[in-house]
Motif scaffolding. Structure first.
Motif, PDB file in Angstrom:
ATOM      1  N   ASN A 192      20.587  20.218 -34.456  1.00  0.00           N
ATOM      2  CA  ASN A 192      19.166  20.478 -34.302  1.00  0.00           C
ATOM      3  C   ASN A 192      18.956  21.785 -33.558  1.00  0.00           C
ATOM      4  OD1 ASN A 192      17.588  17.915 -35.199  1.00  0.00           O
ATOM      5  ND2 ASN A 192      19.328  17.142 -34.024  1.00  0.00           N
ATOM      6  N   ALA A 193      17.869  22.455 -33.877  1.00  0.00           N
ATOM      7  CA  ALA A 193      17.460  23.657 -33.156  1.00  0.00           C
ATOM      8  C   ALA A 193      16.197  23.334 -32.368  1.00  0.00           C
ATOM      9  CB  ALA A 193      17.185  24.806 -34.129  1.00  0.00           C
ATOM     10  N   ALA A 194      16.172  23.742 -31.097  1.00  0.00           N
ATOM     11  CA  ALA A 194      15.005  23.541 -30.237  1.00  0.00           C
ATOM     12  C   ALA A 194      14.572  24.892 -29.685  1.00  0.00           C
ATOM     13  CB  ALA A 194      15.325  22.580 -29.097  1.00  0.00           C
ATOM     14  N   LEU A 195      13.261  25.117 -29.624  1.00  0.00           N
ATOM     15  CA  LEU A 195      12.705  26.378 -29.128  1.00  0.00           C
ATOM     16  C   LEU A 195      11.983  26.112 -27.813  1.00  0.00           C
ATOM     17  CD1 LEU A 195      12.307  29.401 -29.876  1.00  0.00           C
ATOM     18  CD2 LEU A 195      10.078  28.748 -30.818  1.00  0.00           C
ATOM     19  N   TYR A 196      12.360  26.855 -26.765  1.00  0.00           N
ATOM     20  CA  TYR A 196      11.783  26.680 -25.428  1.00  0.00           C
ATOM     21  C   TYR A 196      11.078  27.964 -25.001  1.00  0.00           C
ATOM     22  CZ  TYR A 196      14.971  22.680 -25.167  1.00  0.00           C
ATOM     23  OH  TYR A 196      15.644  21.505 -25.410  1.00  0.00           O
ATOM     24  N   LYS A 197       9.995  27.774 -24.211  1.00  0.00           N
ATOM     25  CA  LYS A 197       9.223  28.913 -23.725  1.00  0.00           C
ATOM     26  C   LYS A 197       8.878  28.740 -22.251  1.00  0.00           C
ATOM     27  CE  LYS A 197       5.303  31.876 -24.853  1.00  0.00           C
ATOM     28  NZ  LYS A 197       6.230  33.007 -25.098  1.00  0.00           N
ATOM     29  N   TYR A 198       8.937  29.857 -21.525  1.00  0.00           N
ATOM     30  CA  TYR A 198       8.565  29.869 -20.110  1.00  0.00           C
ATOM     31  C   TYR A 198       7.044  29.867 -19.999  1.00  0.00           C
ATOM     32  CZ  TYR A 198       8.092  31.531 -15.296  1.00  0.00           C
ATOM     33  OH  TYR A 198       7.764  31.668 -13.974  1.00  0.00           O
ATOM     34  N   ARG A 199       6.525  28.947 -19.178  1.00  0.00           N
ATOM     35  CA  ARG A 199       5.078  28.866 -18.957  1.00  0.00           C
ATOM     36  C   ARG A 199       4.809  28.371 -17.536  1.00  0.00           C
ATOM     37  NH1 ARG A 199       3.104  25.840 -24.523  1.00  0.00           N
ATOM     38  NH2 ARG A 199       2.882  27.712 -25.824  1.00  0.00           N
ATOM     39  N   TYR A 253       5.483  28.962 -36.516  1.00  0.00           N
ATOM     40  CA  TYR A 253       4.094  29.192 -36.900  1.00  0.00           C
ATOM     41  C   TYR A 253       3.396  27.833 -36.995  1.00  0.00           C
ATOM     42  CZ  TYR A 253       5.919  28.023 -41.547  1.00  0.00           C
ATOM     43  OH  TYR A 253       6.553  27.399 -42.597  1.00  0.00           O
ATOM     44  N   GLY A 254       2.077  27.870 -36.880  1.00  0.00           N
ATOM     45  CA  GLY A 254       1.310  26.630 -36.920  1.00  0.00           C
ATOM     46  C   GLY A 254       1.651  25.676 -35.798  1.00  0.00           C
ATOM     47  N   GLY A 255       2.142  26.222 -34.671  1.00  0.00           N
ATOM     48  CA  GLY A 255       2.492  25.376 -33.543  1.00  0.00           C
ATOM     49  C   GLY A 255       3.768  24.592 -33.713  1.00  0.00           C
ATOM     50  N   GLN A 256       4.602  24.955 -34.705  1.00  0.00           N
ATOM     51  CA  GLN A 256       5.824  24.223 -34.962  1.00  0.00           C
ATOM     52  C   GLN A 256       6.981  25.185 -35.256  1.00  0.00           C
ATOM     53  OE1 GLN A 256       6.346  20.880 -34.829  1.00  0.00           O
ATOM     54  NE2 GLN A 256       4.212  20.558 -34.178  1.00  0.00           N
ATOM     55  N   LEU A 257       8.204  24.728 -34.994  1.00  0.00           N
ATOM     56  CA  LEU A 257       9.401  25.444 -35.393  1.00  0.00           C
ATOM     57  C   LEU A 257       9.816  24.938 -36.765  1.00  0.00           C
ATOM     58  CD1 LEU A 257      11.701  27.429 -34.564  1.00  0.00           C
ATOM     59  CD2 LEU A 257      12.950  25.415 -33.735  1.00  0.00           C
ATOM     60  N   HIS A 258      10.092  25.871 -37.689  1.00  0.00           N
ATOM     61  CA  HIS A 258      10.425  25.511 -39.071  1.00  0.00           C
ATOM     62  C   HIS A 258      11.771  26.111 -39.466  1.00  0.00           C
ATOM     63  CE1 HIS A 258       6.205  24.228 -39.906  1.00  0.00           C
ATOM     64  NE2 HIS A 258       5.927  25.193 -39.036  1.00  0.00           N
ATOM     65  N   ASN A 259      12.543  25.345 -40.237  1.00  0.00           N
ATOM     66  CA  ASN A 259      13.691  25.887 -40.953  1.00  0.00           C
ATOM     67  C   ASN A 259      13.219  26.123 -42.380  1.00  0.00           C
ATOM     68  OD1 ASN A 259      16.049  26.508 -42.281  1.00  0.00           O
ATOM     69  ND2 ASN A 259      17.204  24.759 -41.517  1.00  0.00           N
ATOM     70  N   ASP A 318       9.255  34.676 -47.393  1.00  0.00           N
ATOM     71  CA  ASP A 318       8.030  34.641 -46.601  1.00  0.00           C
ATOM     72  C   ASP A 318       8.040  33.385 -45.738  1.00  0.00           C
ATOM     73  OD1 ASP A 318       7.346  32.512 -48.258  1.00  0.00           O
ATOM     74  OD2 ASP A 318       5.857  33.641 -49.401  1.00  0.00           O
ATOM     75  N   ALA A 319       7.000  33.189 -44.943  1.00  0.00           N
ATOM     76  CA  ALA A 319       6.981  32.069 -44.006  1.00  0.00           C
ATOM     77  C   ALA A 319       6.973  30.711 -44.721  1.00  0.00           C
ATOM     78  CB  ALA A 319       5.765  32.179 -43.087  1.00  0.00           C
ATOM     79  N   ALA A 320       6.549  30.691 -45.977  1.00  0.00           N
ATOM     80  CA  ALA A 320       6.554  29.441 -46.737  1.00  0.00           C
ATOM     81  C   ALA A 320       7.922  29.151 -47.352  1.00  0.00           C
ATOM     82  CB  ALA A 320       5.485  29.494 -47.828  1.00  0.00           C
ATOM     83  N   GLY A 321       8.870  30.061 -47.169  1.00  0.00           N
ATOM     84  CA  GLY A 321      10.210  29.861 -47.712  1.00  0.00           C
ATOM     85  C   GLY A 321      10.363  30.310 -49.146  1.00  0.00           C
ATOM     86  N   VAL A 322       9.417  31.096 -49.653  1.00  0.00           N
ATOM     87  CA  VAL A 322       9.484  31.575 -51.038  1.00  0.00           C
ATOM     88  C   VAL A 322      10.319  32.859 -51.084  1.00  0.00           C
ATOM     89  CG1 VAL A 322       8.158  32.395 -53.017  1.00  0.00           C
ATOM     90  CG2 VAL A 322       7.252  30.552 -51.561  1.00  0.00           C
TER      91      VAL A 322
END
Length: 438
Positions: A192-199, A253-259, A318-322
């Motif tokens: 799994n890949a997880a994305l973390y951000k400092y806030r 994008y859209g508040g989510q991490l995508h493969n 592109d971001a849709a995977g096309v």
């Protein structure tokens, strides 16, 4: 001896730029007050039973590193030590500059076999940085990462500790700061890949995505862009077959991490496998990273045949995977060169390779079903003494020369149709580097 080496390194880091008179140049360099103060602090740690530790990989491999962590314009000193009594405890000490002195501000420790790597992520647009330390764990197979904050008062706060197989600092949100992408798990049970951000003085998880189930190991992570300027991380992976490469593409994008390169229903890759070990790259200079796929050249039917030759089709996503095909190349990985194919060659040109006495020749033909094929041109790769001999042959078109090889071409077919000119071959030919291939 170790202290003398550190003295030389610190002098180079801390003395700055000064102009001296002729007489002054005859004198030994004098350490600055900052250096003397820092040297004294380091000596105290050494006298307490520690020895110097050096990060094993990455760009920051010095025992003592200077970096402005809190964004105040003054560089802190970060020094790495190993506890000589336990041999498995490592500590990073941070010293804050105060006028002519360096004062110990704080420290952070970890346990394992080594300090694998150290990086300083940009936490805020104003310049404040954190500390990311990767530790090699004692089983020799896994690693752990500690992500820390350093505040204006000189205190270190541990924000995140996690095991990982691969990680990458990146700006997937596009706000000018670094996020942390961590991949964990194994090939048998899934990754799994997880994305973390400092806030606000802490770390929050932005999202998770799965790694394609065929990926048994991850060779490297790089950052790039999708079509439309969307930032992405490209994970180059060895599939379960053990040969070739495939690529997972992670975007936020859209508040989510995508493969975006994964089939969301099956969990498998959507088809960017290539039988050759060639990395994704910006193949056409448009600041978009293209991902290659292999296709058999004309005249070859068995992809597992010993003489099978491939072309690489390069796709932008592109971001849709096309995917959209941007370019086609012939890559000779063993000889470290590439040839860009125009569209009319893609389905009409094939090749044969031969080698003898330090000279390799790749012969390109116009493919004619039922044969015989029509020879168009050849590209030579010459090494050793043969390189000098071939360089003197006036009938050959020189293409490139490196420290280990000489490349040249000969054109067999008369100009017209699929036959290229010498100028066209030169413009389509490229020497490969390690950034292209594994």
């Amino acid at each position: 001896m170790k202290r003398f080496g550190l003295l030389c390194a610190l002098l180079a880091l801390l003395t700055g730029c000064t102009f001296y008179s002729g007489d002054d140049l005859l004198l030994a360099p004098q350490p600055t007050k900052n250096f003397v103060a820092l040297q004294e602090q380091l000596r105290k740690i050494l006298d307490g039973g520690a020895i110097y530790a050096v990060p094993q990989t990455g760009q920051n491999r010095s025992t003592v590193q200077l970096v402005d962590l809190d964004g105040d314009g003054a560089e802190e000193a970060v020094a790495f030590f190993r506890d000589a009594s336990t041999a498995s405890t490592f500590t990073a000490y941070v010293f804050k500059k105060q006028q002519d002195a360096y004062v110990l501000a704080d420290s952070v420790s970890g346990h394992g076999l080594s300090v694998q790597a150290v990086e300083y992520p940009r936490f805020l647009p104003t310049g404040q940085k954190g500390i990311a330390i990767a530790w090699g764990l004692e089983d020799g197979q896994t690693s752990a990462l500690t992500l820390c904050d350093f505040d204006a008062r000189g205190r270190i706060s541990t924000l995140l500790t996690t095991d990982f197989t691969n990680y990458r600092l990146c700006d997937l949100t596009g706000d000018g700061t670094d996020e942390l992408l961590v991949i964990s798990g194994d090939g048998a049970k899934g990754r799994n890949a997880a994305l973390y951000k400092y806030r606000d003085g802490g770390v929050s998880e932005l999202g998770r995505a799965t790694v394609s189930r065929e990926a048994m190991s991850i060779v490297r992570l790089t950052t790039g862009y999708l079509a439309g300027g969307v930032p992405a991380v490209f994970a180059e992976e060895r599939p379960d077959s053990g040969t070739g490469l495939m690529t997972d593409i992670f975007a936020y994008y859209g508040g989510q991490l995508h493969n975006i390169s994964q089939n969301t229903e099956s969990g498998a890759s959507s088809g960017n496998y290539r039988a050759m070990s060639v990395y994704a790259a910006d193949i056409d200079g448009d600041h978009v990273t293209e991902v290659p796929r292999t296709v058999l050249m004309q005249g070859f039917s068995d992809p597992n045949g010993p003489d099978a030759l491939y072309l690489l089709d390069w796709y932008a996503y592109d971001a849709a995977g096309v995917p959209v095909r941007k370019r086609t190349t012939y890559h000779n990985v063993a000889e470290e060169w590439s040839l860009r194919f125009p569209d009319e060659w893609r389905s009409q040109v094939t090749a044969v390779k031969e080698s003898a006495n330090g000279v390799s020749r790749t012969i390109f033909y116009e493919y004619i079903a039922g044969g015989p094929n029509r020879e168009l041109f050849s590209i030579y790769c010459c090494t050793g003494e043969q390189a000098n001999r071939f360089a003197l042959q006036s009938e050959l078109t020189p293409l490139a020369e490196t420290s280990s090889a000489y490349y040249a071409a000969s054109i067999t077919a008369v100009s017209g149709g699929l036959a290229p000119t010498a100028e066209e071959l030169r413009s389509r030919f490229s020497v490969l580097t390690t950034d292209w291939m594994y």
